[in-house]
Motif scaffolding. Structure first.
Motif, PDB file in Angstrom:
ATOM      1  N   PHE A  14      10.849  10.645  -0.255  1.00  0.00           N
ATOM      2  CA  PHE A  14       9.810  11.679  -0.243  1.00  0.00           C
ATOM      3  C   PHE A  14      10.458  13.052  -0.172  1.00  0.00           C
ATOM      4  N   GLY A  15       9.896  14.011  -0.916  1.00  0.00           N
ATOM      5  CA  GLY A  15      10.326  15.395  -0.785  1.00  0.00           C
ATOM      6  C   GLY A  15       9.487  16.060   0.299  1.00  0.00           C
ATOM      7  N   ASP A  16       8.314  16.521  -0.089  1.00  0.00           N
ATOM      8  CA  ASP A  16       7.358  17.072   0.873  1.00  0.00           C
ATOM      9  C   ASP A  16       6.790  15.919   1.699  1.00  0.00           C
ATOM     10  N   ILE A  17       6.937  15.989   3.015  1.00  0.00           N
ATOM     11  CA  ILE A  17       6.504  14.877   3.867  1.00  0.00           C
ATOM     12  C   ILE A  17       5.240  15.191   4.673  1.00  0.00           C
ATOM     13  N   SER A  75       0.837  -1.198   0.000  1.00  0.00           N
ATOM     14  CA  SER A  75       0.000   0.000   0.000  1.00  0.00           C
ATOM     15  C   SER A  75       0.871   1.247   0.000  1.00  0.00           C
ATOM     16  N   ASP A  76       0.257   2.370  -0.327  1.00  0.00           N
ATOM     17  CA  ASP A  76       0.910   3.668  -0.331  1.00  0.00           C
ATOM     18  C   ASP A  76       0.880   4.240   1.079  1.00  0.00           C
ATOM     19  N   LEU A  77       2.035   4.607   1.610  1.00  0.00           N
ATOM     20  CA  LEU A  77       2.111   5.123   2.979  1.00  0.00           C
ATOM     21  C   LEU A  77       1.325   6.414   3.167  1.00  0.00           C
ATOM     22  N   GLU A  78       1.139   7.175   2.111  1.00  0.00           N
ATOM     23  CA  GLU A  78       0.436   8.445   2.231  1.00  0.00           C
ATOM     24  C   GLU A  78      -1.079   8.277   2.297  1.00  0.00           C
ATOM     25  N   THR A  79      -1.576   7.121   1.907  1.00  0.00           N
ATOM     26  CA  THR A  79      -3.028   6.946   1.836  1.00  0.00           C
ATOM     27  C   THR A  79      -3.527   5.706   2.575  1.00  0.00           C
ATOM     28  N   ALA A  80      -2.633   4.875   3.077  1.00  0.00           N
ATOM     29  CA  ALA A  80      -3.043   3.637   3.754  1.00  0.00           C
ATOM     30  C   ALA A  80      -3.947   3.952   4.946  1.00  0.00           C
ATOM     31  N   THR A  81      -4.933   3.125   5.170  1.00  0.00           N
ATOM     32  CA  THR A  81      -5.863   3.308   6.292  1.00  0.00           C
ATOM     33  C   THR A  81      -5.690   2.170   7.293  1.00  0.00           C
ATOM     34  N   ILE A  82      -6.163   2.391   8.509  1.00  0.00           N
ATOM     35  CA  ILE A  82      -6.041   1.362   9.538  1.00  0.00           C
ATOM     36  C   ILE A  82      -6.870   0.138   9.163  1.00  0.00           C
ATOM     37  N   ASP A  83      -7.996   0.336   8.515  1.00  0.00           N
ATOM     38  CA  ASP A  83      -8.829  -0.799   8.100  1.00  0.00           C
ATOM     39  C   ASP A  83      -8.137  -1.632   7.029  1.00  0.00           C
ATOM     40  N   GLY A 124       0.545  17.237  14.419  1.00  0.00           N
ATOM     41  CA  GLY A 124       0.139  16.974  15.795  1.00  0.00           C
ATOM     42  C   GLY A 124       1.174  16.322  16.670  1.00  0.00           C
ATOM     43  N   TYR A 125       2.412  16.184  16.167  1.00  0.00           N
ATOM     44  CA  TYR A 125       3.465  15.490  16.904  1.00  0.00           C
ATOM     45  C   TYR A 125       4.338  16.458  17.702  1.00  0.00           C
ATOM     46  N   ASP A 126       4.886  15.942  18.798  1.00  0.00           N
ATOM     47  CA  ASP A 126       5.865  16.670  19.611  1.00  0.00           C
ATOM     48  C   ASP A 126       7.204  15.950  19.539  1.00  0.00           C
ATOM     49  N   LEU A 143       3.251  12.445   7.061  1.00  0.00           N
ATOM     50  CA  LEU A 143       3.150  12.533   8.516  1.00  0.00           C
ATOM     51  C   LEU A 143       1.709  12.729   8.975  1.00  0.00           C
ATOM     52  N   MET A 144       0.917  13.422   8.170  1.00  0.00           N
ATOM     53  CA  MET A 144      -0.499  13.543   8.505  1.00  0.00           C
ATOM     54  C   MET A 144      -1.164  12.167   8.526  1.00  0.00           C
ATOM     55  N   ASN A 145      -0.780  11.311   7.574  1.00  0.00           N
ATOM     56  CA  ASN A 145      -1.378   9.978   7.560  1.00  0.00           C
ATOM     57  C   ASN A 145      -0.849   9.121   8.704  1.00  0.00           C
ATOM     58  N   PHE A 146       0.430   9.290   9.057  1.00  0.00           N
ATOM     59  CA  PHE A 146       0.952   8.573  10.221  1.00  0.00           C
ATOM     60  C   PHE A 146       0.146   8.928  11.480  1.00  0.00           C
TER      61      PHE A 146
END
Length: 230
Positions: free
Chosen positions: A118-121, A87-95, A182-184, A125-128
């Motif tokens: 990846f250039g723009d990440i 799957s694509d890491l940018e679009t993969a879902t938990i389901d 949303g990460y620290d 990271l939003m999907n992570f």
């Protein structure tokens, strides 16, 4: 080791861009739940699928400690990964990664030597963050490495395509994008991920958390353990 998560082990982990499973070998002992690997390359996943608790994925013959024969036979048949998904890491879902309702998200997401593609990440990271199970009561960890371009010479975008065909990212760009997701940041280290044409490749290793309310110093032990393994 995992006192900041109020757990003895992680309950779930995602090996993002797992390739042939080298990182999975180090992640497995940290888990009491599913280890999921995801990669676009089906050929890489086929190699990772051949790994078991005692064989393959960087483990040489004879590396496993001696055990009684029956136990060894069982472990040699137990797959290293509970699930492997193309799957694509940018679009993969938990389901997609964990069908059913077994988990709501991952306690730990690791991407070892993956962000160089990846250039723009931001989208990544939003999907992570969507795949994590971080919330007010639970802390989820994200740990990854990438190649480094110093802030004072980085392009305005914060990343650049190098002659090697890999991308390098500045520290300020990575931390800024992670904050948007949303990460620290809880740990950072400059590293040399590999040698290329006899010269050191400049890189850095990041550890982020999302969710929970523990102070930063309580994350140090678990983060250091994982980062040393990677």
């Amino acid at each position: 080791m995992l006192k900041m998560s109020n757990m003895d082990t992680f309950h779930s982990a995602l090996d993002a861009g797992c390739g042939t499973g080298l990182a999975g070998r180090f992640l497995r002992p940290l888990l009491d739940g599913p280890l999921v690997g995801v990669d676009l390359s089906k050929k890489m996943l086929e190699l990772a699928a051949g790994c078991t608790i005692t064989k393959g994925c960087g483990l040489k013959d004879g590396d496993a400690s001696e055990r009684v024969e029956s136990e060894e036979d069982e472990r040699s048949r137990t797959p290293l990964y509970d699930s492997l998904v193309s799957s694509d890491l940018e679009t993969a879902t938990i389901d997609e990664l964990v069908p059913g309702d077994s988990i709501d998200g991952f306690d730990l997401i690791v991407a070892a030597d993956v962000l160089v593609y990846f250039g723009d990440i931001l989208k990544l990271l939003m999907n992570f963050s969507k795949l994590s199970n971080g919330n007010d009561d639970n802390t989820s960890f994200l740990i990854f490495s990438c190649e480094r371009v110093d802030d004072d010479i980085a392009p305005p975008a914060g990343w650049k395509l190098q002659s090697s065909g890999r991308y390098a990212h500045s520290k300020s760009y990575v931390t800024g994008v992670a904050e948007q997701a949303g990460y620290d940041l809880v740990s950072y280290e400059e590293i040399v991920p590999r040698m290329e044409k006899g010269e050191e490749v400049q890189g850095h290793l990041f550890a982020f958390v999302i969710g929970g309310s523990a102070p930063e110093d309580e994350y140090e032990e678990v983060v250091q353990t994982i980062m040393e393994e990677l």
